[in-house]
Design a protein around this motif. Structure first.
Motif, short mmCIF file in Angstrom:
data_model
loop_
_atom_site.label_atom_id
_atom_site.label_comp_id
_atom_site.label_asym_id
_atom_site.label_seq_id
_atom_site.Cartn_x
_atom_site.Cartn_y
_atom_site.Cartn_z
N LEU A 205 0.97 -1.07 -0.01
CA LEU A 205 -0.13 -0.05 -0.06
C LEU A 205 0.73 1.29 -0.09
O LEU A 205 1.67 1.33 0.78
N LEU A 206 0.64 2.04 -1.05
CA LEU A 206 1.28 3.43 -0.91
C LEU A 206 0.64 4.54 -0.46
O LEU A 206 0.88 5.28 0.68
N LEU A 207 -0.62 4.76 -0.83
CA LEU A 207 -1.47 5.89 -0.87
C LEU A 207 -3.02 5.32 -0.47
O LEU A 207 -3.54 4.31 -1.04
N ALA A 208 -3.60 6.03 0.61
CA ALA A 208 -5.17 5.59 0.84
C ALA A 208 -5.97 6.61 1.19
O ALA A 208 -5.09 7.47 2.40
N VAL A 209 -7.10 6.95 1.18
CA VAL A 209 -7.87 7.76 1.71
C VAL A 209 -9.24 7.38 1.80
O VAL A 209 -9.86 6.56 0.87
N ALA A 210 -9.72 7.19 3.14
CA ALA A 210 -11.20 6.98 3.50
C ALA A 210 -12.35 7.82 3.01
O ALA A 210 -11.86 9.17 3.53
N LEU A 211 -13.15 7.59 2.36
CA LEU A 211 -14.06 8.69 2.05
C LEU A 211 -14.97 9.18 3.09
O LEU A 211 -15.21 8.37 4.08
N PRO A 212 -15.83 10.18 3.06
CA PRO A 212 -16.54 10.59 4.07
C PRO A 212 -17.83 9.72 4.22
O PRO A 212 -17.96 9.07 2.97
N PRO A 213 -18.67 9.68 5.13
CA PRO A 213 -19.68 8.64 5.17
C PRO A 213 -20.62 8.99 3.97
O PRO A 213 -20.90 10.17 3.77
N TYR A 214 -20.96 7.62 3.32
CA TYR A 214 -22.09 7.64 2.11
C TYR A 214 -23.35 8.03 2.60
O TYR A 214 -23.86 7.75 3.59
N GLN A 215 -24.15 8.66 1.86
CA GLN A 215 -25.46 8.80 1.73
C GLN A 215 -26.42 8.06 0.76
O GLN A 215 -25.50 7.63 -0.45
N ILE A 216 -27.67 7.81 0.85
CA ILE A 216 -28.34 7.43 -0.33
C ILE A 216 -28.81 8.70 -1.09
O ILE A 216 -29.51 9.50 -0.68
N LEU A 217 -28.70 8.58 -2.39
CA LEU A 217 -29.25 9.79 -3.36
C LEU A 217 -30.02 8.83 -4.33
O LEU A 217 -29.70 7.86 -4.96
N THR A 218 -31.31 9.32 -4.48
CA THR A 218 -32.30 8.60 -5.47
C THR A 218 -32.63 9.63 -6.62
O THR A 218 -32.79 10.90 -6.51
N ALA A 219 -33.15 8.90 -7.79
CA ALA A 219 -33.81 9.94 -8.89
C ALA A 219 -35.25 10.40 -8.62
O ALA A 219 -35.63 11.43 -9.33
N LYS A 220 -36.06 9.24 -8.19
CA LYS A 220 -37.48 9.65 -8.37
C LYS A 220 -38.05 9.65 -6.94
O LYS A 220 -39.31 10.41 -6.81
N THR A 221 -37.57 8.97 -5.89
CA THR A 221 -38.32 8.95 -4.67
C THR A 221 -37.37 9.34 -3.45
O THR A 221 -36.26 8.92 -3.34
N ALA A 222 -38.06 10.23 -2.51
CA ALA A 222 -37.43 10.64 -1.38
C ALA A 222 -37.61 9.57 -0.37
O ALA A 222 -38.62 8.94 -0.07
N ILE A 223 -36.46 9.50 0.40
CA ILE A 223 -36.67 8.36 1.53
C ILE A 223 -37.07 9.18 2.67
O ILE A 223 -36.30 9.66 3.44
N ALA A 224 -38.33 8.84 2.88
CA ALA A 224 -39.03 9.48 4.01
C ALA A 224 -39.51 8.21 4.95
O ALA A 224 -40.26 8.77 6.06
N SER A 225 -39.21 7.09 4.65
CA SER A 225 -40.01 5.89 5.41
C SER A 225 -39.29 4.64 5.05
O SER A 225 -38.51 4.74 3.91
N GLU A 226 -39.22 3.73 5.90
CA GLU A 226 -38.61 2.59 5.50
C GLU A 226 -39.19 1.84 4.24
O GLU A 226 -38.64 1.13 3.61
N GLN A 227 -40.33 2.11 3.98
CA GLN A 227 -41.16 1.53 2.83
C GLN A 227 -40.62 2.09 1.70
O GLN A 227 -40.59 1.49 0.59
N ASP A 228 -40.16 3.23 1.76
CA ASP A 228 -39.57 3.94 0.35
C ASP A 228 -38.47 3.31 0.00
O ASP A 228 -38.09 3.57 -1.07
N LEU A 229 -37.59 2.50 1.19
CA LEU A 229 -36.39 1.92 0.66
C LEU A 229 -36.62 0.42 0.15
O LEU A 229 -35.62 0.08 -0.64
N LYS A 230 -37.75 -0.14 0.25
CA LYS A 230 -37.93 -1.53 0.08
C LYS A 230 -37.85 -1.44 -1.58
O LYS A 230 -38.68 -0.76 -2.40
#
Length: 341
Positions: free
Chosen positions: A142-167
């Motif tokens: 290993l020479l170089l490494a960077v951990a990226l900041p915490p990931y988010q969920i980004l969606t094209a059509k549906t806002a994630i406002a309930s667990e059902q939205d994730l299904k």
């Protein structure tokens, strides 16, 4: 100065010139899958190459192949091992079957900033269990490494406002630990390298992505997504460049030293820049029309509980394969705790 003394000084100078090692001219091939203008290229590999060339007084130069010119992201380990490229962007997540221990740094909820994760990963990947289980068996350093900041969920059509939205939401992941993360909350993971994301989203074969915010812009995904979670921690990703043990052994000690010192400098500066850019990128996405919203309180608590179980599930799976998953997880969490992460 007497003639005798002058002659002695000239002889000494000549002797020094003969015995002082000089670096032979060396050109090394570097390959990755990032588009040339990607922010991580500008923060990591480009400054590192420039610094190594500077520290070796121009004796070491590089031939850089971005944009998967030498092969796909998933092929970088093999390309590096076989010498097609001396140095490759070997992202552990893209070869998780061969570098499974590294996924400990990609589990949800592990760390809050890039620099916290970067320091912890470098420690275990150079001197700990990840070094023993991922890097040594694959004969890469290993020479170089960077951990990226915490990931988010980004969606094209549906806002994630309930667990059902994730299904059933088909979301891009890098595989491995991220697949476990999405399954735990009911979404459907689709393993895919980042360069392929835009086309899949535009065709509708993906509903969204699990991404760090900066990559949303780098891969033009900002033109397709409309909604994003905010303040969540759905895991991370390790950006890493490695050199094969064989290529490393051929380099003179002076070159190895220059590369290692340049890497330490770039690792620190890159993670700090990544952390600083996070807020700026978020504002750019808002300006582009992306709506950010925290999960509702009840959903947030439920999701946090489920995500909290992912690490144990991941470790148990590795234990069953003889990969010391529980030991790796304990070591990584201990490193974070000792550093105050």
């Amino acid at each position: 100065m007497t003639r005798t003394l002058k002659a002695a000084c000239l002889a000494a100078t000549a002797l020094c010139a003969l015995t002082t090692p000089s670096l032979a001219q060396t050109k090394l091939r570097v390959a990755d899958s990032f588009p040339g203008g990607h922010y991580l290229v500008k923060l990591i590999i480009q400054p590192w190459m420039a610094e190594v060339t500077k520290r070796t007084n121009g004796a070491v130069t590089f031939e850089y192949f971005p944009s998967q010119q030498l092969g796909k992201a998933a092929d970088m380990l093999k390309l590096t091992q076989t010498g097609v490229a001396e140095i490759g962007y070997v992202a552990p997540a893209y070869v998780s079957d061969k570098m499974v221990a590294s996924e400990v740094a990609m589990l949800p909820g592990g760390f809050k900033t890039s620099c916290e994760g970067t320091r912890a990963y470098l420690q275990t990947a150079r001197n700990g269990l990840v070094a023993q289980q991922d890097y040594a068996p694959n004969k890469i350093k290993l020479l170089l490494a960077v951990a990226l900041p915490p990931y988010q969920i980004l969606t094209a059509k549906t806002a994630i406002a309930s667990e059902q939205d994730l299904k059933g939401q088909k979301l891009r992941t890098t595989g491995g630990a991220q697949d476990l993360t999405l399954r735990s909350i009911g979404a459907t993971p689709v393993r895919m390298a980042a360069p392929e994301t835009y086309e899949s989203l535009s065709r509708g074969t993906l509903d969204g992505v699990l991404f760090p915010l900066d990559s949303v812009i780098s891969y033009n995904v900002d033109k397709l997504v409309k909604y994003s979670t905010e303040g969540e921690n759905f895991g991370s990703f390790i950006v890493a460049y490695s050199i094969s043990d064989q290529a490393w052994a051929k380099l003179p000690p002076e070159t190895q030293k220059a590369m290692a010192e340049a890497a330490e400098e770039v690792n620190r500066s890159a993670c700090a820049a990544v952390d600083q850019q996070e807020a700026e990128t978020k504002q750019k996405l808002k300006d582009a029309g992306v709506t950010f919203a925290p999960l509702p309180a009840a959903m947030k608590a439920s999701v946090a509980t489920k995500l909290g179980e992912v690490g144990a599930e991941w470790a148990k799976g590795l234990d069953g394969r003889g990969k010391k998953g529980s030991e790796v997880l304990k070591e990584f969490q201990g490193i974070l705790k000792a550093a105050g992460g």
